[in-house]
Enzyme design. Structure first.
Site, PDB file in Angstrom:
ATOM      1  N   ALA A  74      -1.889  -6.079   4.600  1.00  0.00           N
ATOM      2  CA  ALA A  74      -2.104  -6.943   3.389  1.00  0.00           C
ATOM      3  C   ALA A  74      -3.039  -8.082   3.724  1.00  0.00           C
ATOM      4  CB  ALA A  74      -0.637  -7.652   3.052  1.00  0.00           C
ATOM      5  N   GLU A 123     -13.277  -1.515   9.947  1.00  0.00           N
ATOM      6  CA  GLU A 123     -12.209  -1.579   8.997  1.00  0.00           C
ATOM      7  C   GLU A 123     -11.406  -0.245   8.710  1.00  0.00           C
ATOM      8  OE1 GLU A 123     -12.548  -3.916   5.410  1.00  0.00           O
ATOM      9  OE2 GLU A 123     -10.854  -3.125   4.378  1.00  0.00           O
TER      10      GLU A 123
HETATM   11  C1  DQA Z   1      -2.953  -0.675   4.363  1.00  0.00           C
HETATM   12  C2  DQA Z   1      -3.274  -0.773   2.949  1.00  0.00           C
HETATM   13  C3  DQA Z   1      -2.901  -2.344   2.738  1.00  0.00           C
HETATM   14  O1  DQA Z   1      -3.302  -2.511   1.280  1.00  0.00           O
HETATM   15  C4  DQA Z   1      -1.525  -2.426   2.911  1.00  0.00           C
HETATM   16  O2  DQA Z   1      -1.210  -3.822   2.456  1.00  0.00           O
HETATM   17  C5  DQA Z   1      -1.033  -2.006   4.034  1.00  0.00           C
HETATM   18  C6  DQA Z   1      -1.557  -1.087   4.850  1.00  0.00           C
HETATM   19  C7  DQA Z   1      -3.267   0.802   4.854  1.00  0.00           C
HETATM   20  O3  DQA Z   1      -3.509   1.075   6.178  1.00  0.00           O
HETATM   21  O4  DQA Z   1      -3.551   1.635   4.004  1.00  0.00           O
HETATM   22  O5  DQA Z   1      -0.117  -2.772   4.654  1.00  0.00           O
HETATM   23  O6  DQA Z   1      -3.876  -1.505   5.142  1.00  0.00           O
END
Ligand code: DQA
Length: 151
Positions: free
Chosen positions: A81, A102
């Site tokens: 998040a 990322e």
């Molecule tokens: C996440 C995607 C984010 O939006 C979310 O808050 C997560 C996991 C993912 O790995 O898909 O906690 O980073």
């Protein structure tokens, strides 16, 4: 392990400690330990050492980026998040100056609009999103290739 090994930091943000039980229809049934074991196995093949962290606390993650991440050759970053909210993690990554990929388990652009914006993507080498645990493995392969151009 040899002297030619790369060191990669793997950062996991809030609620990723719940992988395996958290919304498994979205995030899959593999726990974070399973993902880290798969990364370590691939790391042996690629000559990459892995140092991982998971925290639910933004300041702890910023400290880790500064104290540990900054000493690695590269990082895989799933800030969860905080991807969408954290100027502090963005600034810590900029200060560390270490190339990072990322990663997201889910395809964030296929989800709610607030997940479409990342404060990290434009300073990342690249983004891998939507392939479950393979996002991490693809990210490791891509980052190792980026760090060893022409190898
Ligand atoms: C996440 C995607 C984010 O939006 C979310 O808050 C997560 C996991 C993912 O790995 O898909 O906690 O980073």
């Amino acid at each position: 392990m040899t002297d030619g090994d790369l060191s990669l930091g793997v950062l996991n943000g809030p609620n990723l400690d719940l992988l395996g039980t958290r919304e498994p229809q979205l995030y899959g049934e593999v726990g974070l330990d399973g993902i880290l074991s798969a990364l370590e196995a691939l790391g042996k093949e690629l000559g990459v050492r892995v140092t991982a962290v998971q925290s639910n606390h933004e300041g702890e993650l910023a400290d880790w980026i500064r104290d540990v991440g900054s000493r690695q050759d590269g990082m895989l970053v799933n800030a969860a998040a905080y991807t969408h909210t954290s100027v502090a993690l963005r600034d810590a990554l900029l200060a560390a100056g270490v190339p990072f990929v990322e990663v997201h388990l889910t395809n964030v652009w296929a989800r709610e609009p607030f997940r479409h914006h990342s404060l990290l993507s434009d300073i990342a080498v690249g983004v891998v999103s939507g392939f479950g645990q393979d996002s991490y493995l693809l990210g490791m392969r891509a980052l190792a290739a980026h760090l060893r151009p022409g190898a």
